[in-house]
Design a protein around this motif. Structure first.
Motif, PDB file in Angstrom:
ATOM      1  N   ARG A 102      -7.338   3.455   0.125  1.00  0.00           N
ATOM      2  CA  ARG A 102      -5.984   2.894   0.090  1.00  0.00           C
ATOM      3  C   ARG A 102      -5.671   2.387  -1.304  1.00  0.00           C
ATOM      4  O   ARG A 102      -6.521   1.773  -1.953  1.00  0.00           O
ATOM      5  N   LYS A 103      -4.449   2.629  -1.740  1.00  0.00           N
ATOM      6  CA  LYS A 103      -4.018   2.160  -3.057  1.00  0.00           C
ATOM      7  C   LYS A 103      -2.908   1.128  -2.889  1.00  0.00           C
ATOM      8  O   LYS A 103      -1.927   1.356  -2.180  1.00  0.00           O
ATOM      9  N   THR A 112       3.060   9.623  -3.171  1.00  0.00           N
ATOM     10  CA  THR A 112       1.937   9.624  -4.106  1.00  0.00           C
ATOM     11  C   THR A 112       2.325  10.297  -5.411  1.00  0.00           C
ATOM     12  O   THR A 112       2.049   9.772  -6.498  1.00  0.00           O
ATOM     13  N   ARG A 146      -1.407   0.942  -9.800  1.00  0.00           N
ATOM     14  CA  ARG A 146      -2.039   1.228  -8.507  1.00  0.00           C
ATOM     15  C   ARG A 146      -3.500   0.820  -8.620  1.00  0.00           C
ATOM     16  O   ARG A 146      -4.153   1.125  -9.602  1.00  0.00           O
ATOM     17  N   HIS A 197       0.853  -1.177   0.000  1.00  0.00           N
ATOM     18  CA  HIS A 197       0.000   0.000   0.000  1.00  0.00           C
ATOM     19  C   HIS A 197       0.899   1.240   0.000  1.00  0.00           C
ATOM     20  O   HIS A 197       2.029   1.205   0.504  1.00  0.00           O
ATOM     21  N   GLN A 198       0.386   2.328  -0.545  1.00  0.00           N
ATOM     22  CA  GLN A 198       1.170   3.570  -0.627  1.00  0.00           C
ATOM     23  C   GLN A 198       1.689   3.996   0.741  1.00  0.00           C
ATOM     24  O   GLN A 198       2.831   4.420   0.862  1.00  0.00           O
ATOM     25  N   GLY A 220      -7.250   0.232  -6.171  1.00  0.00           N
ATOM     26  CA  GLY A 220      -7.938   0.416  -4.904  1.00  0.00           C
ATOM     27  C   GLY A 220      -8.000  -0.877  -4.112  1.00  0.00           C
ATOM     28  O   GLY A 220      -8.093  -1.961  -4.680  1.00  0.00           O
ATOM     29  N   ASP A 221      -7.945  -0.751  -2.811  1.00  0.00           N
ATOM     30  CA  ASP A 221      -8.056  -1.886  -1.903  1.00  0.00           C
ATOM     31  C   ASP A 221      -9.529  -2.293  -1.831  1.00  0.00           C
ATOM     32  O   ASP A 221     -10.405  -1.436  -1.737  1.00  0.00           O
ATOM     33  N   ARG A 273     -11.333   1.667  -0.219  1.00  0.00           N
ATOM     34  CA  ARG A 273     -11.072   2.281  -1.521  1.00  0.00           C
ATOM     35  C   ARG A 273     -10.125   3.481  -1.450  1.00  0.00           C
ATOM     36  O   ARG A 273      -9.568   3.894  -2.453  1.00  0.00           O
TER      37      ARG A 273
END
Length: 151
Positions: free
Chosen positions: A97-98, A74, A88, A58-59, A90-91, A95
């Motif tokens: 979180r990338k 980012t 990248r 995750h970022q 979305g989780d 959403r």
């Protein structure tokens, strides 16, 4: 004045330290230039290397591992994504979180950049003979230990 300082003759440590910083900056700039021309810059290599070693992150995890502000990461990731070096997504659970994944093109750029950087470092430090190189390694180890409090 300490006993160690009283015994010291020769160059001023502060002058040598400033000279070191200047040379280190110059070497870093040159290595970065060679790496960028071959595939990816030194700063981007750090990010791509983490993804290559750890897999999808995750970022926020990437920012934490790099010790950088999330916004800086980012912006860098947006540039890497535009170049096709990372994706990248979305989780599923959150959403906001990338999840970041290194692409095949990213792996190739990372390898090319690292190879160019290594080649250039070997060229620069290959100008030293074995005794000079060993002395430099010992000196850098001592300075690193002093800087990190491990002496």
């Amino acid at each position: 004045m300490s006993e160690h300082e009283a015994e010291r003759t020769g160059p001023d440590p502060a002058h040598v330290g400033l000279h070191f910083l200047s040379v280190a900056y110059q070497v870093r700039q040159e290595v970065d230039r060679h790496m960028a021309a071959a595939g990816v810059s030194l700063s981007r290599t750090k990010m791509l290397r983490l993804l290559a070693e750890r897999g999808t992150l995750h970022q926020a995890e990437l920012a934490d591992a790099l010790g950088q502000a999330p916004r800086s990461v980012t912006q860098a990731l947006e540039a890497l994504e535009r170049l096709g070096l990372v994706t990248r997504a979305g989780d599923d659970r959150d959403r906001r979180r990338k999840a970041v994944t290194l692409t095949g093109q990213g792996r190739a750029a990372l390898a090319a950049g690292e190879q160019a950087g290594t080649r250039h470092l070997r060229q620069l430090f290959g100008s030293l003979d074995a005794r000079q190189l060993a002395g430099l390694e010992a000196a850098l180890t001592a300075v690193d230990a002093a800087a990190t409090g491990r002496d």
